[in-house]
Write an enzyme that holds these catalytic residues in place. Structure first.
Site, PDB file in Angstrom:
ATOM      1  N   THR B 191     -15.363 -14.006  68.250  1.00 43.18           N
ATOM      2  CA  THR B 191     -16.624 -12.874  68.647  1.00 43.18           C
ATOM      3  C   THR B 191     -16.056 -11.534  69.165  1.00 43.18           C
ATOM      4  OG1 THR B 191     -17.839 -15.009  69.199  1.00 43.18           O
ATOM      5  CG2 THR B 191     -18.581 -12.873  70.020  1.00 43.18           C
ATOM      6  N   SER B 194     -19.927  -6.201  68.239  1.00 42.90           N
ATOM      7  CA  SER B 194     -21.046  -6.085  67.377  1.00 42.90           C
ATOM      8  C   SER B 194     -20.870  -7.292  66.224  1.00 42.90           C
ATOM      9  CB  SER B 194     -20.518  -4.622  66.506  1.00 42.90           C
ATOM     10  OG  SER B 194     -19.071  -5.002  66.107  1.00 42.90           O
ATOM     11  N   GLY B 196     -21.518 -11.304  66.591  1.00 40.85           N
ATOM     12  CA  GLY B 196     -21.803 -12.616  67.077  1.00 40.85           C
ATOM     13  C   GLY B 196     -22.339 -13.847  65.860  1.00 40.85           C
ATOM     14  N   TRP B 223     -16.151 -12.279  75.340  1.00 40.73           N
ATOM     15  CA  TRP B 223     -16.514 -13.602  75.832  1.00 40.73           C
ATOM     16  C   TRP B 223     -15.481 -14.962  75.283  1.00 40.73           C
ATOM     17  CZ3 TRP B 223     -21.688 -12.323  73.091  1.00 40.73           C
ATOM     18  CH2 TRP B 223     -22.447 -11.281  73.980  1.00 40.73           C
ATOM     19  N   SER B 225     -13.356 -17.717  75.654  1.00 42.80           N
ATOM     20  CA  SER B 225     -12.941 -18.737  76.701  1.00 42.80           C
ATOM     21  C   SER B 225     -11.394 -19.001  76.927  1.00 42.80           C
ATOM     22  CB  SER B 225     -13.518 -20.194  76.375  1.00 42.80           C
ATOM     23  OG  SER B 225     -14.958 -20.072  76.132  1.00 42.80           O
ATOM     24  N   GLU B 436     -20.560 -21.664  69.870  1.00 39.82           N
ATOM     25  CA  GLU B 436     -20.060 -22.315  68.615  1.00 39.82           C
ATOM     26  C   GLU B 436     -21.213 -22.294  67.640  1.00 39.82           C
ATOM     27  OE1 GLU B 436     -17.391 -25.548  68.722  1.00 39.82           O
ATOM     28  OE2 GLU B 436     -16.689 -24.927  70.814  1.00 39.82           O
ATOM     29  N   GLY B 437     -21.817 -21.287  67.410  1.00 35.07           N
ATOM     30  CA  GLY B 437     -23.021 -21.270  66.349  1.00 35.07           C
ATOM     31  C   GLY B 437     -24.033 -21.478  67.301  1.00 35.07           C
ATOM     32  N   THR B 438     -25.039 -20.360  67.272  1.00 41.87           N
ATOM     33  CA  THR B 438     -26.346 -20.736  67.958  1.00 41.87           C
ATOM     34  C   THR B 438     -27.200 -21.928  67.269  1.00 41.87           C
ATOM     35  OG1 THR B 438     -27.577 -19.219  66.718  1.00 41.87           O
ATOM     36  CG2 THR B 438     -26.423 -18.364  68.758  1.00 41.87           C
TER      37      THR B 438
END
Lengths: 253, 628
Positions: B191, B194, B196, B223, B225, B436-438
């Protein structure tokens, strides 16, 4: 010192709420989580520590019980014991197995395995007998150090700090000896997942009490197992006078 | 002829970003284009893919998979106790949340426990567990601490999964032992500020050195982790690739294994988040980072395939994790309901509470059943589980949110207090519908992939029809599949697969599948490739697909319970019946919504409303208290 024998018992997990069977013959064990008796975990930890300090060379974990008892032996092996011995007792014999039987089995094994030290939990959290270590010492005619809080190796043998009512007692004993582990002796380590895998490859021998010449036929009979009485509901009283009156009424004062 | 209306070359435009959420559909798409005109369309063994054709492909769902050997089951069972004990006795989720950090000591113990290398083969120092065994441990993590779950998951479920899946022997030997057991943390860096959901648009760039020995990476990721603690990262960057056929230069994504020790890797401070606070989330910057060519992961220019396979491969774990989380929420709710007395009765006696508790259990059962269907399919070597995995992620994250929310509701004011330890769980859960993919993107991914598959079959038929005599086989077989559908109900029969008392419920499911397949075909004919723009319809179709999968996995699992005469069989049958009643109604409603005139009217009005609001930049109504 070369060899330590540790007893590990499979009991209903301490966190489980124990329920009595409807027919009052015992408690419900089916589908209930079991684990190693917590005091036995402490015993295993102490034995492994002795090995790590190079005081002991080999740790043997013994469990007496049905096939599932092998689970707690595996746990002991995962914690660091070298090999296991499963003494198979099942059915009615196991339901009514008493400390006297287990102590005879452990004593015989201690001799057969040429153990220098037997370490047991001070009691099992299911039947709370607190007899096996003492009886084992008696059968072997070895010295005993019960309720151990601290165990140190000295030239002559062991210096043991014992938990007694209101304080601690320090005793010295020769080896071979039988010890029982109290709560504060140590904090047992976790069986890590890699060690559980390695434990699968460690030897586990299966024998029967008969192989050891011990008779485990039941001598007692369970008449009835009952739930503890349920606490009666309380009541709120408006003032002290009413309270005193009620207490008098009930014959409490 | 209705069919003649969809003669456009490609039923689905390849230009949409959605396709990048899986490597699979992209290839399917290519296959569909490049295969000779009159050959059979590629068929899939995936249950869900075939549902889009109104077809029942039972291989992966019936009977309920049971892949673990006795010794594998014994091994994982022996792990459960110590793993649970660790979480109960050594880890404190409340403290982790308050400190926004997991204690070093706890992390050390997790490393010792083997929790960071669960699926790394034993020869590299891991536990070598299968997906299904891993799922069982995920469940325990989900029961206890989702922050720890993300720390572990970002490390092994995505962080170094690429090395497991695509790494060559040298890369595996070099990196896996450290990652599995020597406290080397991993992260997955895709990610960007610009970029996502539209992962194709990343700007991080890797330029090959003149001697061809290095890539120089520049760019920033957000973002991430474990971004602040990871020493090894799977990084995705644009690289210039030359098309071997045309000689054309084109930007394509390549995956790299980047070590922090390569100079130029830095990270920002830990982000302050709503939930999963104890998991470390930071920006990561790459400034002229020199990465040896040996550290390219997979093929150059194939980075998307790598990224999407990794995400795809890790999704089932989320289902298992959240099944565990729901289990705990349910326990708390039940404990409260069975003790709390109001209006002179325990609140568990009230119908309102009973309904809530049952609903929570129905969702938990379906989530768990999905997770272990997929993990076991994967263990059996299935390669086409991307639809199922996406469905399970959507279903699990939404069910867990609902279940936790209802648990709080049952506890009332008590549930709102920190002490009940449910508010933390709710905060932690929120991210699962986003990362992980909305869920929104995954819904579109599910339906578009399915439609594309159905469309490829439709297209074959179309082509074959141009010369029916020469393609008699294809035509007759494709036609016969359709004819059976147009006759309607009864073509799909679950009778051989389900417990007798589930038969009526399975018939509801069968009717849903038939109606669904027919609807897809009708919509394809109606909209052609433009279906991709009809998000209102697509979302409803996707919801129907999700419900169908939920019904089928529970039908299968409870039938297995019945077959094995498990003590919980009757309860599981009931959970399934309830789910089938609810879900089949929703499916039919959703299908209806894709066609009904009133719905189309609603859709238009909604479009207008949104337009007005955009113009105003917010609520666009006249306040009641206004002098007119």
């Amino acid at each position: 010192m070369s060899r330590v024998l540790v007893g590990v018992k499979r009991v209903i997990d301490y966190a489980v709420k124990v329920r009595v069977k409807p027919d009052k013959t015992g408690v419900v064990t089916e589908g209930v989580k079991h684990s190693m008796n917590p005091f036995d975990e402490i015993a295993v930890e102490e034995a492994i520590k002795l090995k790590e300090k190079k005081i002991a060379t080999e740790v043997i974990a013994v469990s007496v019980g049905p096939t599932q008892s092998q689970e707690v032996i595996r746990t002991a092996l995962a914690m660091g014991a070298d090999r296991g011995v499963h003494v198979e007792v099942s059915g009615k014999d196991y339901d009514l197995l008493q400390p006297i039987h287990v102590s005879k089995i452990l004593a015989k094994l201690a001799l057969d395995e040429k153990a220098d030290l037997v370490i047991l939990g001070k009691q099992a959290i299911d039947d709370d007998s607190n007899q096996t270590a003492q009886m084992t010492a008696a059968v072997l005619d070895w010295p005993q150090g019960t309720f151990c809080n601290k165990v140190e190796k000295t030239d002559a043998g062991l210096t043991i700090t014992r938990e007694i009512d209101g304080g601690l007692e320090v005793i010295k004993t020769k080896i071979p000896a039988v010890l029982s582990a109290d709560l504060r002796l140590n904090t047992p380590r976790y069986a890590t997942l890699p060690n559980i895998m390695k434990a699968k490859k460690k030897p586990l021998k299966k024998i029967t009490p008969k192989d050891l010449g011990v008779d485990t036929a039941p001598r007692i009979e369970v008449v009835s197992v009952e739930e503890p009485p349920v606490r009666q509901a309380g009541a709120v009283v408006p003032d002290v006078d009413t309270l005193v009156g009620k207490l008098k009424e009930g014959g409490h004062i | 002829m209705l069919l003649s209306r969809c003669t456009s070359k490609n039923l689905i435009s390849p230009k949409i970003g959605i396709k990048f959420f899986s490597a699979k559909p992209k290839r399917d798409f290519k296959d569909a284009r490049t295969q000779p005109k009159h050959s059979q369309a590629k068929s899939s063994s995936s249950f869900m893919m075939n549902v889009f054709r109104g077809k029942l492909e039972t291989k992966e769902v019936f009977p309920y998979p049971d892949v673990l050997h006795a010794d594998q089951k014994e091994l994982i069972t022996s792990f459960v106790g110590p793993f649970e004990k660790f979480f109960l006795e050594s880890n404190n989720p409340t403290k982790n949340d308050e400190n926004s950090k997991i204690d070093d000591e706890v992390l050390d113990q997790l490393w010792q426990l083997g929790a960071f290398g669960i699926q790394v083969p034993e020869k590299y120092g891991g536990l070598g567990l299968s997906n299904t065994q891993y799922g069982r441990l995920c469940e325990i993590i989900g029961q206890n601490d989702l922050s720890v779950g993300i720390t572990l998951g970002a490390h092994q479920s995505i962080g170094f999964k690429g090395i497991l899946l695509f790494g060559n022997e040298k890369q595996k030997e070099k990196y896996l032992p450290g990652l599995a057991s020597e406290k080397v943390y991993a992260a997955f860096a895709l990610t960007e500020p610009s970029s996502g959901s539209d992962a194709a648009s990343i700007r991080t760039r890797a330029v090959k050195s003149d001697d061809g020995k290095y890539y120089i990476i520049n760019g920033s990721k957000i973002w991430i982790s474990n971004g602040g603690i990871a020493d090894i990262m799977t990084v995705f960057a644009q690289t210039e690739q030359i098309d071997p056929e045309t000689g054309e230069k084109k930007d394509k994504v390549t995956a790299f294994i980047v070590e922090r020790s390569f100079e130029g890797v830095t990270n920002g401070p830990p982000e302050k988040k709503m939930g999963i606070k104890a998991s470390n989330t930071t920006s990561v910057y790459f400034e002229n980072v020199k990465v040896p060519i040996e550290n390219v992961l997979g093929e150059e220019g194939e980075g998307f395939k790598v990224a999407m396979s990794i995400l795809n491969n890790g999704r089932f774990g989320m289902g298992a994790t959240l099944a565990g989380t729901m289990r705990v929420c349910i326990e708390k709710a039940v404990e409260h309901a069975t003790n709390r007395v109001q209006f002179g009765k325990k609140i568990k006696e009230y119908g309102g509470i009973q309904e809530k508790i049952s609903q929570m259990n129905i969702l938990q059962y379906a989530t768990e059943s999905m997770a272990y269907t997929i993990s076991q399919n994967m263990d059996q070597g299935s390669k086409e589980y991307h639809l199922e995995a996406a469905i399970s992620k959507v279903f699990a994250s939404e069910s867990a949110w609902y279940v936790c929310d209802e648990a709080i509701q049952i506890l009332g004011g008590m549930g709102f207090m920190k002490e009940a330890e449910l508010e933390r769980v709710l905060r932690d859960l929120r991210i699962f519908r986003i990362f992980e993919g909305t869920n929104d993107i995954l819904r579109l991914f599910v339906v578009l992939t399915g439609i594309q598959y159905a469309g490829s079959h439709l297209k074959v038929l179309q082509n074959a029809l141009k010369n029916p005599a020469a393609n008699f086989g294809i035509v007759s077989s494709e036609i016969s599949k359709r004819v059976s559908k147009s006759i309607g109900l009864g073509a799909i029969d679950f009778k051989p697969f389900v417990a007798p008392e589930l038969l009526p419920y399975s018939q509801k499911t069968a009717a849903c599948i038939e109606s669904f397949g027919k609807t897809i075909e009708d919509l394809l004919v109606k909209y052609g490739k433009n279906i991709v723009n009809e998000q209102y319809i697509l979302n409803r179709l996707s919801n129907a697909a999700i419900d169908i999968y939920a019904m089928v996995v529970t039908l299968s699992r409870s039938s297995r319970a019945y077959e094995l005469n498990l003590p919980t069989a009757q309860h599981e049958l009931n959970l399934t019946k309830a789910l089938c009643i609810q879900a089949s109604n929703r499916v039919m409603d959703n299908i209806q919504s894709t066609k009904a005139k009133s719905q189309m009217e609603l859709l238009n009005i909604m479009g207008e409303i949104a337009g007005e609001v955009y113009t105003k930049g917010g609520v666009n109504t006249t306040h009641v208290i206004t002098n007119c």
